[in-house]
Scaffold this motif. Structure first.
Motif, PDB file in Angstrom:
ATOM      1  N   TYR A  98       0.921  -1.356   0.083  1.00 15.00           N
ATOM      2  CA  TYR A  98       0.004   0.113   0.007  1.00 15.00           C
ATOM      3  C   TYR A  98       0.801   1.150  -0.064  1.00 15.00           C
ATOM      4  O   TYR A  98       0.824   2.103  -0.853  1.00 15.00           O
ATOM      5  CB  TYR A  98      -0.829  -0.037   1.220  1.00 15.00           C
ATOM      6  N   VAL A 133       1.109   4.188  -2.926  1.00 15.23           N
ATOM      7  CA  VAL A 133       0.711   5.689  -2.545  1.00 15.23           C
ATOM      8  C   VAL A 133       1.727   6.471  -3.051  1.00 15.23           C
ATOM      9  O   VAL A 133       1.346   7.630  -3.797  1.00 15.23           O
ATOM     10  CB  VAL A 133       0.244   5.648  -1.018  1.00 15.23           C
ATOM     11  N   THR A 147       1.805   6.418  -6.977  1.00 20.28           N
ATOM     12  CA  THR A 147       0.741   7.103  -7.132  1.00 20.28           C
ATOM     13  C   THR A 147       0.848   8.786  -7.129  1.00 20.28           C
ATOM     14  O   THR A 147       0.335   9.412  -8.210  1.00 20.28           O
ATOM     15  CB  THR A 147      -0.652   6.783  -6.657  1.00 20.28           C
ATOM     16  N   THR A 201      -6.401  11.280  -7.273  1.00 24.50           N
ATOM     17  CA  THR A 201      -6.139   9.995  -6.858  1.00 24.50           C
ATOM     18  C   THR A 201      -6.632   9.575  -5.557  1.00 24.50           C
ATOM     19  O   THR A 201      -7.050   8.336  -5.270  1.00 24.50           O
ATOM     20  CB  THR A 201      -4.706   9.721  -7.066  1.00 24.50           C
ATOM     21  N   TYR A 202      -6.613  10.199  -4.442  1.00 22.09           N
ATOM     22  CA  TYR A 202      -6.739   9.959  -3.115  1.00 22.09           C
ATOM     23  C   TYR A 202      -8.284   9.522  -3.068  1.00 22.09           C
ATOM     24  O   TYR A 202      -8.654   8.307  -2.639  1.00 22.09           O
ATOM     25  CB  TYR A 202      -6.720  11.207  -2.103  1.00 22.09           C
ATOM     26  N   MET A 231      -8.744   5.874  -4.591  1.00 19.36           N
ATOM     27  CA  MET A 231      -8.157   4.979  -3.784  1.00 19.36           C
ATOM     28  C   MET A 231      -9.139   4.890  -2.443  1.00 19.36           C
ATOM     29  O   MET A 231      -9.573   3.655  -2.181  1.00 19.36           O
ATOM     30  CB  MET A 231      -6.917   5.270  -3.121  1.00 19.36           C
ATOM     31  N   ALA A 234      -3.947   3.868  -8.472  1.00 16.18           N
ATOM     32  CA  ALA A 234      -5.152   4.375  -7.396  1.00 16.18           C
ATOM     33  C   ALA A 234      -5.942   3.174  -7.394  1.00 16.18           C
ATOM     34  O   ALA A 234      -6.560   2.884  -6.127  1.00 16.18           O
ATOM     35  CB  ALA A 234      -5.785   5.626  -7.746  1.00 16.18           C
ATOM     36  N   ASN A 278      -4.486   0.240  -5.749  1.00 20.11           N
ATOM     37  CA  ASN A 278      -4.393   0.588  -4.341  1.00 20.11           C
ATOM     38  C   ASN A 278      -5.700   0.342  -3.641  1.00 20.11           C
ATOM     39  O   ASN A 278      -5.780  -0.142  -2.462  1.00 20.11           O
ATOM     40  CB  ASN A 278      -3.666   1.637  -4.068  1.00 20.11           C
ATOM     41  N   ALA A 279      -6.733   0.531  -4.318  1.00 21.12           N
ATOM     42  CA  ALA A 279      -8.118   0.353  -3.720  1.00 21.12           C
ATOM     43  C   ALA A 279      -8.411  -1.039  -3.180  1.00 21.12           C
ATOM     44  O   ALA A 279      -8.688  -1.444  -1.956  1.00 21.12           O
ATOM     45  CB  ALA A 279      -9.215   0.771  -4.466  1.00 21.12           C
TER      46      ALA A 279
END
Length: 247
Positions: free
Chosen positions: A42, A46, A49, A58-59, A62, A115, A118-119
């Motif tokens: 992760y 992050v 990304t 992107t936040y 995610m 992103a 990463n989700a």
């Protein structure tokens, strides 16, 4: 390097606090190990990304996709069905978070793809920790062991591969790094403690209301463009949180 400084600070905090806490139950250790591996992935994603695309775009992707994945998984596999109003709350929060990411993504395709990947990682470690912390009998120690086992390999890699850059980052930014470490330990510790008291999907969704603060930081501190879609998204997030509270 900043990401590793924060995780290293969290690991140092854990190292100092763990001797004064009871150890997690043996049944939770496989979950701690799995979570630590996922957390390393992760943090790596992050950092990569944010190097490729705006945080304000992107936040939300995610953090907004992950709680929906968690809700679907817990309802299907963890025997934690949600009430209809809770589903509405989860849906409203996810819609609000994702709507804040509506913008032109030209030139940021790889960042957006990372992103979304990463989700999936976020949803995975949330589910692992939802299982594990309930078996630990010691939520605080469970949380700190995760940060210790996450920080050690990341700091070790930085010292091995980029020693000068990492030591320079420590010298230039140790205070923000320490603040970030304290904040991440406190925030995730509270989330895991809450998971022992309420359904994992509800906590996962409520935790992502942090996008309100991330959007404000992106606009006022990072000077990124925050448009109407993101304001609408903030309203949806607040509505979703209210629905979850009433469910």
């Amino acid at each position: 390097m900043t990401t590793i400084l924060v995780t290293g600070s969290a690991a140092a905090i854990a190292m100092m606090a763990l001797p004064f806490l009871p150890a997690p139950a043996a049944a939770s250790w496989p979950f701690i190990a799995a979570s630590a591996v996922l957390q390393v992935i992760y943090y790596s994603l992050v950092a990569r990304t944010y190097a490729l695309a705006d945080m304000s775009a992107t936040y939300p992707l995610m953090r907004g996709t992950a709680p929906l994945l968690v809700a679907l998984a817990t309802a299907s596999f963890l025997a934690e069905p949600l009430a209809p109003m809770a589903w509405l709350g989860v849906a409203a929060i996810c819609t609000g978070i994702l709507s804040t990411a509506i913008r032109e993504h030209s030139g940021h395709g790889k960042g957006v793809a990372l992103a979304l990947l990463n989700a999936l990682v976020i949803a995975s470690y949330t589910l692992v920790d939802g299982f594990g912390v309930r078996r630990s009998g010691a939520p605080a120690a469970y949380t700190l062991w995760i940060f210790l086992l996450t920080g050690i390999p990341l700091v070790g890699w930085a010292l091995w591969r980029r020693r000068k850059a990492f030591l320079r980052r420590i010298a230039d930014g140790w205070l923000p790094g320490l603040g970030g470490g304290l904040a991440t330990v406190a925030s995730y510790g509270l989330a895991l403690w809450a998971m022992t008291l309420a359904p994992v999907a509800v906590i996962a969704a409520l935790r992502e209301t942090s996008i309100l603060f991330a959007t404000a930081i992106a606009g006022f501190v990072l000077k990124e463009r925050v448009g109407r879609a993101r304001v609408v998204g903030a309203v949806m997030i607040a509505l979703g949180a209210a629905l979850l509270r009433l469910a």
